[in-house]
Design an enzyme around this catalytic site. Structure first.
Site, PDB file in Angstrom:
ATOM      1  N   GLU A 139       0.052  -0.937   6.039  1.00 51.96           N
ATOM      2  CA  GLU A 139       1.074  -0.443   6.746  1.00 51.96           C
ATOM      3  C   GLU A 139       0.983   1.394   6.851  1.00 51.96           C
ATOM      4  O   GLU A 139       1.067   1.634   7.871  1.00 51.96           O
ATOM      5  CB  GLU A 139       2.433  -0.881   6.057  1.00 51.96           C
ATOM      6  CG  GLU A 139       3.656  -0.359   7.086  1.00 51.96           C
ATOM      7  CD  GLU A 139       4.210   1.136   7.196  1.00 51.96           C
ATOM      8  OE1 GLU A 139       4.869   1.555   8.068  1.00 51.96           O
ATOM      9  OE2 GLU A 139       3.872   1.602   6.372  1.00 51.96           O
ATOM     10  N   ASP A 156       0.893  -1.149   0.061  1.00 57.22           N
ATOM     11  CA  ASP A 156       0.129  -0.105   0.096  1.00 57.22           C
ATOM     12  C   ASP A 156       1.015   1.304   0.105  1.00 57.22           C
ATOM     13  O   ASP A 156       2.020   1.034   0.185  1.00 57.22           O
ATOM     14  CB  ASP A 156      -0.846  -0.016   1.287  1.00 57.22           C
ATOM     15  CG  ASP A 156      -0.242  -0.004   2.543  1.00 57.22           C
ATOM     16  OD1 ASP A 156       0.698  -0.524   2.683  1.00 57.22           O
ATOM     17  OD2 ASP A 156      -0.785   1.008   3.390  1.00 57.22           O
TER      18      ASP A 156
HETATM   19  N1  BES Z   1       8.702   2.882   5.428  1.00 54.64           N
HETATM   20  C1  BES Z   1       8.002   3.836   6.563  1.00 54.64           C
HETATM   21  C2  BES Z   1       9.012   4.249   7.615  1.00 54.64           C
HETATM   22  C3  BES Z   1      10.315   4.654   7.474  1.00 54.64           C
HETATM   23  C4  BES Z   1      10.669   5.568   6.681  1.00 54.64           C
HETATM   24  C5  BES Z   1      11.257   4.041   8.405  1.00 54.64           C
HETATM   25  C6  BES Z   1      12.043   5.997   6.639  1.00 54.64           C
HETATM   26  C7  BES Z   1      12.591   4.323   8.319  1.00 54.64           C
HETATM   27  C8  BES Z   1      12.899   5.448   7.442  1.00 54.64           C
HETATM   28  C9  BES Z   1       6.653   3.427   6.607  1.00 54.64           C
HETATM   29  O1  BES Z   1       5.907   3.131   5.512  1.00 54.64           O
HETATM   30  C10 BES Z   1       5.982   4.822   6.982  1.00 54.64           C
HETATM   31  O2  BES Z   1       5.707   5.614   6.606  1.00 54.64           O
HETATM   32  N2  BES Z   1       5.592   4.491   8.376  1.00 54.64           N
HETATM   33  C11 BES Z   1       4.612   5.455   9.138  1.00 54.64           C
HETATM   34  C12 BES Z   1       4.052   4.854  10.378  1.00 54.64           C
HETATM   35  C13 BES Z   1       2.721   4.492  10.079  1.00 54.64           C
HETATM   36  C14 BES Z   1       1.960   3.676  11.410  1.00 54.64           C
HETATM   37  C15 BES Z   1       1.830   5.253   9.332  1.00 54.64           C
HETATM   38  C16 BES Z   1       5.515   6.643   9.436  1.00 54.64           C
HETATM   39  O3  BES Z   1       6.677   6.546   9.935  1.00 54.64           O
HETATM   40  O4  BES Z   1       4.936   7.813   9.623  1.00 54.64           O
HETATM   41 MN    MN Z   2       7.186   1.912   4.100  1.00 58.35          MN
HETATM   42 MN    MN Z   3       5.386   4.976   4.503  1.00 57.16          MN
END
Ligand code: BES
Ligand code: MN
Ligand code: MN
Length: 452
Positions: free
Chosen positions: A150, A86
């Site tokens: 995610e 997604d």
């Molecule tokens: N891949 C990201 C997280 C990430 C980005 C980790 C860059 C390390 C470096 C992930 O898809 C993401 O965006 N996670 C969200 C959290 C989620 C609960 C919506 C975030 O970090 O905002």
């Molecule tokens: Mn991600």
């Molecule tokens: Mn992300």
């Protein structure tokens, strides 16, 4: 040879990835529900084509999860690959230089929503499977769990993991959904921040009012909300919510020194973002501020009149979405509670305040002394000619802490993105070099892991 295979098949690998990127699998937007499923089906088909014995689209209460596996020999170690198909909503659309779901290559980078986060990185694992399968050199069992929620908090994935512990049995989790420091300085992420995501609504008068007739006599909810938000961070950049820092793990001087040894150019950083100065918690470097310190940010704020021209109005209500990034050993549920209590305590009597919690997630640390970390490190050494630096990323992948809790498994965060890839932003992109080197590094990982 792995390198040769990748070179020979580069165009096909990219054109397959483009097909995946063309599917607008925006999990947050219910209008894209069918597209999200289409992306799941696509992943399933490609897993089977790459040589998986089994691949299924598993329904959940929300978007589906793709499960696949290639079991070579039950006696061999098993790696569970996690990723997500997604993507974030593409807006604001007018800031994209090309349409978000029509991938294009510019300067050796693929531009499209999800190119880096996380379709491009998931696809590296599918192509790594293809290579090992084709070359008859698959030294481990591989399981895949690629989810579709995610970006909206992985609610149903948690339930799926709890209900399928036997199916997901493995020795280690492998995830490519993070960044390296740079192409010159490869790194392996060893820490992720947690998250508490809140919404605050401030309500004043029972209807929008004429700002001349009533202005000055009735509290303006937008002004009040801004005052309240302003008070949440003090002049030293510290969050004022009582108890907020109680559980924050403080690093030793040695640990901080090691963290700050990572290559980082503050001038480059400022130039890239077009800012004159950085700003954050006093007494900490930029790397520390994003890596080991908790933060509070307004993600969106609205109310009143935002259309063209001017309308004189004293609005009835104002709303803000506020996120807090958490570090070990803060607990998301506890921070959510502290925040709610504090907001209610500081709300003036002339407004009503409603606080709602959105999704959250726990911070996570991964070990560097495990066989799997060593295998990842050896893989980077072999393919990139450099020992990767352990680094701490500011983003969140809530499932990492859950894997540890529910399955007792550690994770290796072997991501290949760059901070400058503009994930979640307009013009998200992913370097073709990162993509191809990533595939090679993943294949090398299995080879080294099997030898441990
Ligand atoms: N891949 C990201 C997280 C990430 C980005 C980790 C860059 C390390 C470096 C992930 O898809 C993401 O965006 N996670 C969200 C959290 C989620 C609960 C919506 C975030 O970090 O905002
Ligand atoms: Mn991600
Ligand atoms: Mn992300």
């Amino acid at each position: 040879m792995v390198k040769q295979y990748i070179t020979d098949n580069k165009d096909r690998f990219l054109s397959e990835l483009f097909d995946l990127l063309r599917i607008p699998s925006v999990s947050a937007d219910s209008r894209h529900k069918a597209d999200v499923r289409k992306a799941a089906e696509f992943i399933k088909e490609k897993l089977l084509a790459a040589g998986a014995d089994l691949a299924e689209v598993k329904d959940t209460a929300g978007h589906p999860i793709v499960y696949g596996e290639k079991i070579v020999d039950p006696k061999l170690p098993t790696v569970l690959v996690y990723g997500h198909y997604d993507v974030q909503p593409p807006d604001p659309l007018d800031l994209w230089n090309s349409p978000p779901f029509e991938p294009v290559v510019k300067d050796e980078k693929v531009y499209a929503r999800g190119s880096c986060d996380d379709k491009g990185q998931v696809y590296m694992h599918i192509k790594a499977l293809e290579i090992m399968n084709k070359q008859g050199d698959l030294p481990c069992n591989i399981k895949f769990m690629i989810e579709g929620e995610e970006e909206v908090g992985s609610d149903n994935l948690g339930k799926f993991v709890k209900a399928n512990k036997e199916l997901l049995k493995a020795n280690v989790i492998l995830i490519s959904d993070t960044a390296i420091i740079s192409l010159e300085h490869p790194s392996i992420t060893v820490g992720l921040r947690g998250l508490s995501y809140m919404e605050v609504e401030v309500v004043g008068p029972n209807r929008d009012l004429h700002s001349g007739v009533y202005g000055g006599a009735v509290a303006n909810p937008i002004n009040v909300l801004c005052d309240m938000i302003h008070s949440l961070i003090d002049e030293n950049g510290r969050i004022t919510i009582p108890g907020f820092y109680d559980k924050v793990a403080e690093l030793t001087d040695e640990e901080r020194k090691a963290l700050n040894k990572a290559p980082f150019d503050l001038d480059e950083y400022k130039k890239d973002l077009d800012i004159n100065e950085v700003k954050g918690e006093k007494g900490f470097t930029t790397l520390e501020r994003t890596g080991i310190r908790p933060t509070l940010d307004v993600n969106g704020i609205w109310g009143g009149y935002t259309g063209e021209g001017a309308k004189t109005v004293l609005p009835s209500k104002a709303t803000a979405k506020i996120s807090m990034r958490l570090v070990p050993n803060q607990v998301s549920g506890e921070i959510t509670e502290l925040f709610t209590k504090h907001i209610k305590a500081i709300a003036p009597s002339y407004v009503k305040v409603k606080v709602t919690a959105h999704h959250g997630g726990e911070p996570a640390m991964t070990p560097t002394d495990s066989d799997a970390y060593q295998a990842a490190s050896d893989a980077f050494k072999e393919v990139w000619g450099k020992t990767p630096i352990p680094s701490r990323d500011g983003g969140s992948i809530p499932i990492v802490a859950l894997f540890k809790k529910e399955l007792g498994l550690d994770t290796v965060l072997m991501g290949f993105g760059l901070d400058s890839d503009a994930i979640h932003s307009p013009n998200e992109h992913y370097g073709i070099k990162n993509f191809l080197l990533g595939i090679e590094t993943i294949v090398a990982f299995y080879k080294h892991y099997a030898k441990k």
